[in-house]
Motif scaffolding. Structure first.
Motif, short mmCIF file in Angstrom:
data_model
loop_
_atom_site.label_atom_id
_atom_site.label_comp_id
_atom_site.label_asym_id
_atom_site.label_seq_id
_atom_site.Cartn_x
_atom_site.Cartn_y
_atom_site.Cartn_z
N ILE A 1 7.53 3.65 -9.54
CA ILE A 1 8.10 2.48 -8.85
C ILE A 1 8.67 2.91 -7.49
O ILE A 1 8.44 2.26 -6.47
N ALA A 2 9.39 4.04 -7.49
CA ALA A 2 10.02 4.49 -6.25
C ALA A 2 8.96 4.78 -5.17
O ALA A 2 9.12 4.40 -4.00
N ASN A 3 7.87 5.38 -5.58
CA ASN A 3 6.82 5.69 -4.60
C ASN A 3 6.10 4.43 -4.13
O ASN A 3 5.69 4.32 -2.97
N LEU A 4 5.95 3.48 -5.03
CA LEU A 4 5.31 2.22 -4.65
C LEU A 4 6.21 1.45 -3.68
O LEU A 4 5.73 0.81 -2.74
N ILE A 5 7.52 1.53 -3.90
CA ILE A 5 8.46 0.89 -2.96
C ILE A 5 8.31 1.52 -1.57
O ILE A 5 8.18 0.82 -0.56
N ARG A 6 8.28 2.85 -1.53
CA ARG A 6 8.10 3.54 -0.24
C ARG A 6 6.80 3.11 0.43
O ARG A 6 6.76 2.81 1.61
N ALA A 7 5.73 3.07 -0.37
CA ALA A 7 4.42 2.72 0.19
C ALA A 7 4.42 1.28 0.70
O ALA A 7 3.91 0.99 1.79
N HIS A 8 5.03 0.39 -0.06
CA HIS A 8 5.06 -1.02 0.39
C HIS A 8 5.80 -1.15 1.72
O HIS A 8 5.31 -1.79 2.65
N ARG A 9 7.00 -0.53 1.77
CA ARG A 9 7.81 -0.68 2.99
C ARG A 9 7.05 -0.18 4.22
O ARG A 9 7.02 -0.82 5.26
N ARG A 10 6.43 0.99 4.06
CA ARG A 10 5.72 1.55 5.21
C ARG A 10 4.52 0.69 5.58
O ARG A 10 4.23 0.48 6.76
N ALA A 11 3.83 0.17 4.58
CA ALA A 11 2.66 -0.67 4.87
C ALA A 11 3.10 -1.96 5.57
O ALA A 11 2.45 -2.43 6.50
N TYR A 12 4.23 -2.50 5.12
CA TYR A 12 4.74 -3.73 5.75
C TYR A 12 4.92 -3.50 7.25
O TYR A 12 4.41 -4.25 8.08
N HIS A 13 5.64 -2.44 7.59
CA HIS A 13 5.94 -2.21 9.02
C HIS A 13 4.68 -1.85 9.81
O HIS A 13 4.54 -2.25 10.96
#
Ligand code: BGC
Length: 411
Positions: A209-221
């Motif tokens: 979950i933590a890595n998916l959160i990181r990936a989502h945030r970076r993809a968003y920006h």
């Protein structure tokens, strides 16, 4: 995302691995290794379902668990979008298959990107707005070998893939969904161990979950920097949790909502233009979860509980983000319950909308019958059934009922 946009999006959803056919990813090998076991376990897992007699032949056949040609959507997408259009739908949600686009680490396949460009054009030509998911449960085999979403470098891999895809397709996409149901994915793959890579560890679950959160945030920006006018969200699996009353049940309900529905959301709320809600489950909490009355159930034994969608949507109001119901559907091979299912869920959505929930769209799961992960092909979610020998598409009666709902609802 313009807050005053008048358009309400009505559509249906699919995902690449479930419909395309011919994929080679982390699931492909897993399916081959596990088909015989899954077929053997079927009577124990599903034998008590009321319609077991109808399911039995498919569920006990190992072939059922191999995605193979799926429903041939990779070739037949134009025919399928003609159907969606004829059903009055003005939006369609689908996913890109990462393993096609980047079959070897760092090597991108231009032909596959062209394919998805054609898919987008086919939707646009029909006046259908695409909602594009970057990742829906599957990984390229090379990435799975490196540790999949647990690998430290997972967010970097995801960003490189996203950058390539968004620069190739972004001109034609307004709505991006970075990932589908991170919590279900992490739960089934890393905690319950029923999906690849079959881990059973709370620690792996939280690390995923933590890595998916990181990936989502970076993809968003990343996407916003490339296409500032695009809208970027994620699709969450959100369940309704209702307490049966009393201190313990109220507390459990609160914890469940926070841990299941809101954990990911709270960590990404400033990195989202909208919230995608996939609604399937209701849980009556009585010293445990899922103590439901089950007055109506699907072919898979999942309770049908439309009122829960209302509560889920109302609770999201405080995030002050537009909401799309990105999935909601029922496995119903004989098409006895689907029309009422859709009508009742849309009524729950309408009620939430009247009471201030900012809901902008509804996507039925699914346009087509498809490959239901570790259950294979026997569950039938489609508005359209598919004969997998001839690949012939046949519209179910409920598809027309959904069309009537679209035409008669004025949001
Ligand atoms: C997933 C779909 C799946 C559907 C029905 C959702 O959790 O996003 O891939 O087919 O539920 O189980």
């Amino acid at each position: 995302m313009p807050y005053n946009e008048p358009m309400f999006y009505w559509g249906s959803s699919t995902s690449a691995h479930q419909v395309e056919g011919g994929n080679e990813n982390d699931w492909t090998e897993w399916e081959k290794r596990n088909a015989a076991r899954l077929a053997e376990e079927a009577p124990r897992k599903f034998g008590a379902l009321p319609n077991w007699q109808h399911i039995k032949a498919a569920a006990t056949n190992p072939e059922n668990y191999i995605s193979g040609d799926a429903v041939g959507h990779y070739e037949r997408y134009e025919e399928d979008f003609d159907i969606a259009k004829s059903l009055g739908q003005n939006a369609h949600r689908f996913s890109l298959e990462w393993s096609r686009i980047e079959p070897v680490e760092g090597r991108f396949d231009e032909q596959e990107l062209r394919h998805y460009r054609d898919v987008l054009s086919a939707l646009r030509e029909r006046g259908i707005e695409p909602f594009v998911t970057l990742s829906h449960f599957t990984l390229p085999a090379w990435l799975a070998e490196k540790g999949g979403v647990l690998a430290t470098e997972f967010p970097a891999h995801f960003i490189r893939y996203a950058e390539k895809v968004v620069s190739a397709l972004g001109e034609n996409v307004r709505f991006w969904i970075t990932m589908n149901e991170p919590e279900i994915y992490a739960f089934n793959s890393y905690y319950r161990g029923v999906w690849p890579p079959e881990e059973r560890s709370v620690i792996s679950f939280y690390r995923a979950i933590a890595n998916l959160i990181r990936a989502h945030r970076r993809a968003y920006h990343l996407i916003k920097s490339m296409f500032p006018k695009s809208s970027v969200g994620a699709a969450f699996n959100m369940s309704d949790f209702q307490s049966a009353g009393g201190f313990v049940n109220n507390l459990l309900t609160k914890i469940a909502k926070l841990a299941w529905n809101e954990h990911f959301l709270r960590h990404t709320r400033r990195h989202l233009d909208f919230v995608g809600v996939n609604y399937y489950f209701h849980n009556l909490v009585r010293y445990g979860f899922n103590k439901n009355e089950n007055r109506a159930v699907s072919d898979m034994g999942w309770e049908i509980f439309p009122g829960g969608l209302y509560y889920v949507l109302m609770e999201l109001k405080r995030y002050r983000l537009p909401i799309f119901v990105t999935e909601n559907g029922v496995a119903d091979a004989r098409d006895e319950k689907r029309a009422v299912f859709i009508r009742d869920h849309v009524a729950a959505l309408a009620r939430a909308k009247r009471e201030g929930a900012d809901v902008r769209g509804y996507f039925y799961w699914s346009l087509l019958d498809n490959f239901e992960w570790d259950k294979g092909f026997w569950p039938k979610f489609g508005l359209v059934s598919v004969d997998r020998h001839t690949m012939k598409r046949t519209m179910r009666a409920s598809a027309n009922e959904y069309k009537k709902i679209i035409q008669s609802t004025n949001f």
